[in-house]
Design an enzyme around this catalytic site. Structure first.
Site, PDB file in Angstrom:
ATOM      1  N   ASP A   1       4.570  10.884  13.259  1.00  0.00           N
ATOM      2  CA  ASP A   1       4.477   9.527  12.642  1.00  0.00           C
ATOM      3  C   ASP A   1       4.027   8.694  13.987  1.00  0.00           C
ATOM      4  OD1 ASP A   1       4.589   7.757  10.495  1.00  0.00           O
ATOM      5  OD2 ASP A   1       6.783   7.679  10.414  1.00  0.00           O
TER       6      ASP A   1
ATOM      7  N   LYS B   1       8.335   3.527  15.750  1.00  0.00           N
ATOM      8  CA  LYS B   1       6.687   3.921  15.884  1.00  0.00           C
ATOM      9  C   LYS B   1       6.075   2.542  15.797  1.00  0.00           C
ATOM     10  CE  LYS B   1       5.469   4.133  11.239  1.00  0.00           C
ATOM     11  NZ  LYS B   1       5.452   4.918  10.279  1.00  0.00           N
TER      12      LYS B   1
ATOM     13  N   LYS C   1       9.938   0.331   6.399  1.00  0.00           N
ATOM     14  CA  LYS C   1       9.373   0.670   7.475  1.00  0.00           C
ATOM     15  C   LYS C   1      10.234  -0.316   8.611  1.00  0.00           C
ATOM     16  CE  LYS C   1       5.246   2.824   5.994  1.00  0.00           C
ATOM     17  NZ  LYS C   1       3.800   2.996   6.189  1.00  0.00           N
TER      18      LYS C   1
ATOM     19  N   SER D   1       0.906  -1.088   0.016  1.00  0.00           N
ATOM     20  CA  SER D   1       0.133   0.000  -0.007  1.00  0.00           C
ATOM     21  C   SER D   1       1.000   1.400   0.015  1.00  0.00           C
ATOM     22  CB  SER D   1      -1.005  -0.004   1.155  1.00  0.00           C
ATOM     23  OG  SER D   1      -0.292  -0.135   2.283  1.00  0.00           O
ATOM     24  N   TRP D   2       1.973   1.416   0.639  1.00  0.00           N
ATOM     25  CA  TRP D   2       2.675   2.453   0.815  1.00  0.00           C
ATOM     26  C   TRP D   2       3.516   2.551  -0.648  1.00  0.00           C
ATOM     27  CZ3 TRP D   2       2.873   7.000   2.090  1.00  0.00           C
ATOM     28  CH2 TRP D   2       3.965   7.666   2.547  1.00  0.00           C
TER      29      TRP D   2
ATOM     30  N   ARG E   1      -1.931  -1.440  10.742  1.00  0.00           N
ATOM     31  CA  ARG E   1      -1.871  -2.861  10.869  1.00  0.00           C
ATOM     32  C   ARG E   1      -0.978  -3.482  11.946  1.00  0.00           C
ATOM     33  NH1 ARG E   1      -1.307  -1.168   6.552  1.00  0.00           N
ATOM     34  NH2 ARG E   1       0.986  -0.533   5.549  1.00  0.00           N
ATOM     35  N   ASN E   2      -0.165  -2.630  12.704  1.00  0.00           N
ATOM     36  CA  ASN E   2       0.747  -2.824  13.739  1.00  0.00           C
ATOM     37  C   ASN E   2      -0.141  -2.932  15.096  1.00  0.00           C
ATOM     38  OD1 ASN E   2       3.466  -3.166  12.767  1.00  0.00           O
ATOM     39  ND2 ASN E   2       2.921  -1.064  11.914  1.00  0.00           N
TER      40      ASN E   2
END
Lengths: 332, 332
Positions: free
Chosen positions: B246, B193, B108, B13-14, B257-258
């Site tokens: 962020d 994060k 990420k 998605s990103w 999702r995390n």
């Protein structure tokens, strides 16, 4: 447990939550409320009719009164939890000597009539020394205290021992506390966060999403730091719970009436109709004016793009959509 | 508009969101994806079948390929947006000379095999000078980019001009950018994060409320500051959007999702069953191990109560409820 007598002044949700916390530790808690109806209801039904009504009190633990002087005379530690807009008129009724008492502010704004924090007001008008003035700061929604969900409070007083004493009577299995000596900073934070919650609500009402909200909050904490530093310069970590935590719980929570109020403004309600829709006072409304005025007094004004934007919308009749469009260019 | 050619590596998605941003400004964007099915679907239906499928692309703007070397040869600026767990195996396929190219990380996490950030990995294994390495940081949920909701990016590169160039091609009516020279710090923030978002999810799953979440986030940003400072000491404002913003968008958003993964753990799912329930990779799972290991290497360990708690739950088989009960005493 404590030889000192404590009393709470006010009967809103935060006042009710603080009475509940104190009742976990004390045999008796003084409780002043203006409304005779609220007092009668409490006596009959053991709960506040209007706020946190799920919280059941034991009447033998409560010393209830509609007479502010009776409760002021009774207690050694006076905890004020009255909306800032009504504080002044309530305090005018005070005629007992309170010069030796400890005054604690759990008020979420500054007195609109004087532009003073509650502590400053007591210091100037009742000659209370600063060592006898404290602040109870969150992050803490009253509604979650009612549910006994784990919450953290910060108790500020320049007299460390007094801060610890007060912390002790507020602690319980669902309340953790820490102490601080930043009385002025924590009280400003409590007030400012309500303005940012209004801003968050406006943004949401206008259709801005989560990405923007996080940028808004990131800018808000930096703005809060600048504001407080200008008012009272001292070493503080603005990311501590009493500042950043309180900002977040108010800015992000669905319980926040300030956010709700802002949301209505963003959706196109006028200030008046939004206020009429809500039965609770949105402290952020008054706080915006107070913070703006305080900054106007500064010779060199602090850069406060968010507070200024909210002020333009609430007090200068400007269009929320246009104001926020401009604001987005001032954030980063 | 730009003489440089840009390409995105990855099709989640990103990655899809970044291709969309680039398509607002460039005549052609290179796009490498591993899946032949995704490429075929894009060619036939003009959208990614699995992520942000509401985003329609113009095929004449896309140079699609399943051959990583074709796209690597094509582009001057290579933007990597592949989950950290798969990066290593993807990069092993690279055999074209990329030593003169600019490498941008929108990954990420850190590479679990080496414990290196993507930039560090390219520097060490592909001899890319640090001036040619950049990072794209949020706060930015891909889902809101698809909706063209106003979002802010921070583009980091030690070469300021390169950062500005990249910022320029990402900007549009819904994307604002700022630049930074803290390549290492912003990349660590992006990774950390996700761990805090897992922690927020666990707390929520365990029944902690908004008051606690705000304390958790207030402690998380202080922990993040300590972690990054230890890894790369320089002047930075941890409350800028790339760090605090962020953290907030990930910790508070329902898109995360995390957080979702953590929530399942808090509700009693095992790590394995939570991972099976989710079709997406929760980067925070890998990040927890990497961050923990990095700290283990420190002679004097940084105090990381939240990361350690999440590590205990995800990797040491400890009970989430008990671990968080202990954690609550370490927060303030």
């Amino acid at each position: 447990m404590s030889a000192l007598k404590y009393a709470v002044f006010g009967s809103g949700s935060w006042a009710t939550a603080i009475v509940k916390m104190l009742c976990e530790n004390l045999d008796e808690v003084g409780w002043y409320m203006r409304s005779i109806y609220t007092k009668e209801h409490l006596l009959k039904e053991q709960h506040n009719p209007s706020y946190l009504s799920s919280v059941e009190f034991h009447l033998d633990q409560l010393k209830l009164s509609n007479d502010i002087n009776e409760i002021a005379a009774y207690a050694d530690v006076l905890i004020f939890v009255i909306p800032s807009a009504f504080i002044h008129s309530e305090l005018e009724k005070l005629n007992v000597d309170i010069s030796n008492k400890t005054i604690v502010s759990a008020v979420k704004g500054i007195l609109p009539e004087t532009g003073l924090l509650l502590g400053e007001h007591f210091h100037e008008n009742f000659q209370i020394p600063y060592d006898n003035i404290g602040v109870i700061a969150g992050p803490c929604h009253a509604e979650e205290v009612a549910l006994e969900r784990l919450s953290y409070l910060t108790i500020s007083c320049s007299d460390k021992k007094k801060a610890q004493q007060l912390a002790k009577v507020l602690e319980s299995h669902y309340i953790k506390t820490k102490t601080s000596d930043d009385v002025i900073g924590t009280e400003y934070a409590v007030m400012l966060k309500n303005i940012y919650a209004v801003a968050a609500g406006i943004a949401h009402g206008l259709g801005y999403g989560d990405n923007f909200q996080s940028v808004l909050m990131s800018n808000a904490i930096r703005e809060m730091k600048r504001f407080i530093k200008k008012m009272h310069k001292m070493k503080r970590n603005i990311n501590n719970s009493a500042y950043l935590g309180d900002l977040l719980v108010t800015g992000y929570s669905t319980f926040s009436r300030n956010r709700m109020f802002g949301n209505m403004i963003g959706k196109g309600y006028t200030v008046k109709s939004a206020q009429m829709e809500m039965s609770m006072v949105a402290e952020g409304y008054y706080a915006t004016k107070s913070a703006f005025k305080l900054n106007e007094k500064n010779k060199k004004k602090t850069r406060l793009p968010i507070i200024n934007a909210v002020h333009e919308i609430l007090y200068e009749g400007k269009d929320a959509k246009k104001v926020f469009l401009k604001l987005t260019d001032k954030l980063d």
